[in-house]
Design an enzyme around this catalytic site. Structure first.
Site, PDB file in Angstrom:
ATOM      1  N   THR A 299       0.850  -1.197   0.000  1.00  0.00           N
ATOM      2  CA  THR A 299       0.000   0.000   0.000  1.00  0.00           C
ATOM      3  C   THR A 299       0.880   1.240   0.000  1.00  0.00           C
ATOM      4  O   THR A 299       1.849   1.320   0.753  1.00  0.00           O
ATOM      5  CB  THR A 299      -0.933   0.025   1.224  1.00  0.00           C
ATOM      6  N   PHE A 301       1.233   5.224   0.700  1.00  0.00           N
ATOM      7  CA  PHE A 301       0.665   6.288   1.521  1.00  0.00           C
ATOM      8  C   PHE A 301       1.304   7.623   1.140  1.00  0.00           C
ATOM      9  O   PHE A 301       2.486   7.685   0.772  1.00  0.00           O
ATOM     10  CB  PHE A 301       0.928   6.029   3.010  1.00  0.00           C
TER      11      PHE A 301
END
Length: 430
Positions: A299, A301
């Protein structure tokens, strides 16, 4: 060429109910009335200098924001007025972010910041305060820790609360997810990037290591329900079909919050998909470790701040922009925009389209022949270049000729740190 820079105004109006008790605030985020945010722009002209200035003010005034033909704005209110409106009074207050007692009398975990908590910030010390969405044990908390080690993490129950926490000086930074290698983009945060005036100052990538968690003593064959965030459930679908083939799969708003919910309600028939840290925080056992279907599950960010950083050329930089095509030009402009980058050998790493909120649908045609409806889009683009480079400035100058709106969301260092799909070491191993 003359360019336009929008100055932002934000009118906050709210009627806040009394603060929720710790028990009610733990799992309910809908008791307080929502804050209405209305955003506008006012135009001020500026032009690119020959080079980026050496100070933050030079950078902000020259190439932090680009726009043209934007809607005239309403009068902006001062931050003090906004804070006063949010709190319903003009006195300085503070947010109670202290540790709350648990049922057994021992100190509990810090509860997520909600929309009703957006009051003036307490006196800041030397510790950086970083807002993230979720509860302790969430992957966003790990991303905040990687982005800003030794910082004070502030959990928020919603993405927009994290944005406003930084805008209202409750937090210094926000770390929020924008895309996952398997699940794709988090569209909500792309929309909030355009709505709010925070700047991207960095990025951080976190490998996602999912675990199946349950209360102590619960066996896998006793599980009748598995709860977690929809993306986490999708990323572990194959493993869950093997581990809990008869269990119902239910979506929850957050991975760590799902683990917290099981512990708080003593659910012996329910398991959660969350991190190993969530198991440690909420007293759950790990029934299965590393249950993600794809080992390359990462992921990305973004690190957000009130002010942009000064772009440099001594290390790899990435720049994020958002733009809308000129009226009646539609998506045909996209080819010309991409050519501006290709001609200068600038690599694009991300293209994301979102509905144009001001004009989502355009009707074309005439009454005799008929009409058709064309969707209008706002495009988000990430490219590998620093705004300190002439080629990036020249590319955006050309792009602006084809767009009605162009804004630089941030020019920031790329995350070049290596990562591993192995789980992080436990406290005993450190």
């Amino acid at each position: 060429m003359q360019t336009i820079s929008p100055a932002f105004s934000c009118d906050l109006k709210s009627v806040i109910q009394p603060n929720l008790t710790a028990k009610n605030a733990r799992f309910s985020h809908v008791n307080g009335k929502r804050v209405s945010v209305r955003c506008g722009y006012r135009s001020e002209s500026f032009s690119f200098p020959n080079g980026v200035g050496s100070s933050r003010a030079d950078w902000q005034s020259s190439c932090a924001i680009l726009a043209s033909k934007v809607v005239s704005a309403e009068n902006s209110s001062s931050i003090a007025d906004q804070v006063a409106v949010v709190n319903g009074h003009s006195n300085n207050g503070s947010v109670d972010l202290s540790i709350v007692p648990s049922k057994n009398g021992k100190p509990g975990l810090v509860q997520p910041l909600t929309i009703t908590d957006l009051s003036p910030a307490p006196s800041h010390g030397s510790t950086l305060r970083v807002a993230y969405q979720g509860v302790p044990g969430a992957y966003s908390e790990a991303a905040a820790g990687k982005a800003y080690p030794n910082s004070e993490a502030i959990p928020c129950d919603q993405f927009d609360v994290a944005f406003q926490a930084v805008e209202l000086w409750i937090a210094d930074r926000a770390v929020l997810p924008v895309e996952n290698s398997l699940g794709g983009s988090i569209h909500r945060n792309y929309d909030l990037l355009l709505r709010h005036r925070l700047h991207i100052v960095g990025e951080v990538q976190i490998p996602v290591h999912h675990c199946l968690l349950a209360l102590p003593g619960v066996r896998t064959d006793c599980i009748t329900r598995v709860i977690s965030h929809p993306q986490a459930l999708a990323q572990t679908e194959g493993s869950l079909n093997k581990l809990t083939p008869k269990a119902a799969i239910e979506a929850f708003h957050d991975t760590a919050a799902a683990a917290e919910y099981i512990a708080a309600n003593d659910l012996h028939d329910t398991a959660a998909v969350a991190s190993a840290r969530a198991a440690e925080l909420y007293g759950l056992n790990i029934l299965a470790d590393g249950i993600q279907d794809d080992a390359g599950n990462v992921t990305r960010f973004l690190m957000l701040a009130r002010d942009p950083i000064i772009p440099r050329t001594d290390r790899p930089f990435k720049t994020s922009i958002v733009f809308a095509a000129q009226e009646h030009k539609g998506t045909s402009v996209l080819f010309k925009v991409l050519s501006a980058f290709a001609f200068r050998n600038i690599s694009l790493t991300k293209i994301e389209s979102r509905p144009h909120h001001n004009c989502p649908v355009r009707v074309v045609g005439d009454e005799n022949v008929g009409t058709s409806k064309h969707f209008e889009y706002t495009f988000y683009v990430d490219f590998e270049a620093s705004m300190a480079e002439a080629r990036a400035q020249n590319a955006l100058s050309e792009v602006q000729e084809y767009t009605s709106f162009l804004r630089v969301l941030g020019s920031y260092p790329m995350d070049m740190t290596p990562w591993s799909t192995l789980p992080p070491p436990s406290q005993e191993d450190v």
